[in-house]
Design a protein around this motif. Structure first.
Motif, PDB file in Angstrom:
ATOM      1  N   ARG A  52      -0.775  -4.984   3.555  1.00 51.08           N
ATOM      2  CA  ARG A  52      -2.090  -4.683   2.966  1.00 51.08           C
ATOM      3  C   ARG A  52      -3.170  -4.415   4.014  1.00 51.08           C
ATOM      4  NH1 ARG A  52      -2.196 -10.557   1.005  1.00 51.08           N
ATOM      5  NH2 ARG A  52      -3.131 -11.603   2.780  1.00 51.08           N
ATOM      6  N   ASP A 111       3.866 -10.178  -5.238  1.00 51.77           N
ATOM      7  CA  ASP A 111       2.429 -10.048  -5.504  1.00 51.77           C
ATOM      8  C   ASP A 111       1.640  -9.536  -4.294  1.00 51.77           C
ATOM      9  OD1 ASP A 111       2.768 -11.004  -8.143  1.00 51.77           O
ATOM     10  OD2 ASP A 111       2.733 -13.072  -7.394  1.00 51.77           O
ATOM     11  N   GLU A 112       2.239  -8.643  -3.539  1.00 58.06           N
ATOM     12  CA  GLU A 112       1.576  -8.039  -2.377  1.00 58.06           C
ATOM     13  C   GLU A 112       1.530  -6.528  -2.534  1.00 58.06           C
ATOM     14  OE1 GLU A 112       0.196  -9.347   0.470  1.00 58.06           O
ATOM     15  OE2 GLU A 112       0.606 -11.423  -0.094  1.00 58.06           O
ATOM     16  N   THR A 113       0.561  -5.914  -1.876  1.00 61.74           N
ATOM     17  CA  THR A 113       0.453  -4.460  -1.816  1.00 61.74           C
ATOM     18  C   THR A 113       1.000  -3.993  -0.484  1.00 61.74           C
ATOM     19  OG1 THR A 113      -1.484  -4.439  -3.244  1.00 61.74           O
ATOM     20  CG2 THR A 113      -1.154  -2.510  -1.854  1.00 61.74           C
ATOM     21  N   TYR A 114       1.782  -2.925  -0.538  1.00 56.00           N
ATOM     22  CA  TYR A 114       2.344  -2.313   0.666  1.00 56.00           C
ATOM     23  C   TYR A 114       2.047  -0.825   0.651  1.00 56.00           C
ATOM     24  CZ  TYR A 114       4.756  -6.703   1.296  1.00 56.00           C
ATOM     25  OH  TYR A 114       5.020  -8.033   1.486  1.00 56.00           O
ATOM     26  N   TYR A 115       2.244  -0.202   1.801  1.00 56.34           N
ATOM     27  CA  TYR A 115       2.017   1.228   1.944  1.00 56.34           C
ATOM     28  C   TYR A 115       3.275   1.872   2.518  1.00 56.34           C
ATOM     29  CZ  TYR A 115      -2.848   0.083   1.247  1.00 56.34           C
ATOM     30  OH  TYR A 115      -4.018  -0.383   0.713  1.00 56.34           O
ATOM     31  N   PRO A 129       0.246   3.692  -1.587  1.00 51.94           N
ATOM     32  CA  PRO A 129       0.292   2.254  -1.897  1.00 51.94           C
ATOM     33  C   PRO A 129       1.228   1.951  -3.067  1.00 51.94           C
ATOM     34  CG  PRO A 129      -1.680   3.229  -2.824  1.00 51.94           C
ATOM     35  CD  PRO A 129      -0.973   4.325  -2.070  1.00 51.94           C
ATOM     36  N   ASN A 131       2.818  -1.859  -5.272  1.00 56.36           N
ATOM     37  CA  ASN A 131       2.779  -3.315  -5.398  1.00 56.36           C
ATOM     38  C   ASN A 131       4.169  -3.870  -5.670  1.00 56.36           C
ATOM     39  OD1 ASN A 131      -0.069  -3.587  -5.145  1.00 56.36           O
ATOM     40  ND2 ASN A 131      -0.260  -2.871  -7.253  1.00 56.36           N
ATOM     41  N   ASP A 133       5.589  -6.628  -7.670  1.00 64.10           N
ATOM     42  CA  ASP A 133       5.166  -7.536  -8.757  1.00 64.10           C
ATOM     43  C   ASP A 133       6.146  -8.667  -8.925  1.00 64.10           C
ATOM     44  OD1 ASP A 133       3.008  -5.843  -9.300  1.00 64.10           O
ATOM     45  OD2 ASP A 133       4.259  -4.617 -10.610  1.00 64.10           O
TER      46      ASP A 133
END
Length: 133
Positions: A52, A111-115, A129, A131, A133
């Motif tokens: 993130r 529960d993290e956002t990645y790119y 981006p 997520n 879940d």
């Protein structure tokens, strides 16, 4: 000189992710590119994931796959595009979560956002981006 533009989009399909990579030919000549990921080499060499904070994640296990058809040369005319689809699935191994592509995996957290970004022929895609879940 080879000139391309790369765009990436992501779609979630259950516990899997589909990474759509569009490669557009913006050079003045027809390009012939090997876009195969049959051995996992394309992912190992070109795919990057970022957290993130947009810090690059290290690849976990990198591995070769058996070769089905090692050559998949795509001809892309000037002004045309080719699409390749890279599939990854979430796997839990000994309480760790991995995003597993054919050829390499990345350790991720719930529960993290990645790119996602792909770098090919000295060009980089957008940082798309997604997520976990």
């Amino acid at each position: 000189m080879t000139k391309i533009k790369i765009n990436a989009e992501i779609e979630k399909d259950g516990e899997s992710f589909l990474f759509y990579v569009n490669i557009s030919n913006i050079s003045e000549e027809t390009l012939k590119l090997n876009l195969s990921n049959n051995t996992g080499g394309l992912v190992r060499e070109t795919v990057h994931l970022y957290d993130r904070n947009k810090d690059r994640l290290h690849k976990g296990v990198s591995y070769m796959m058996p070769i089905d058809d090692a050559t998949h040369v795509a001809s892309i005319e000037t002004g045309e595009s080719a699409q390749l689809i890279l599939k990854a699935k979430l796997e839990e191994i000994e309480n760790d979560l991995f995003l597993d592509f054919k050829g390499a995996n990345f350790n991720v957290k719930q529960d993290e956002t990645y790119y996602f970004q792909i770098e090919y022929l000295d060009e980089k895609s957008n940082m798309a981006p997604f997520n976990i879940d």
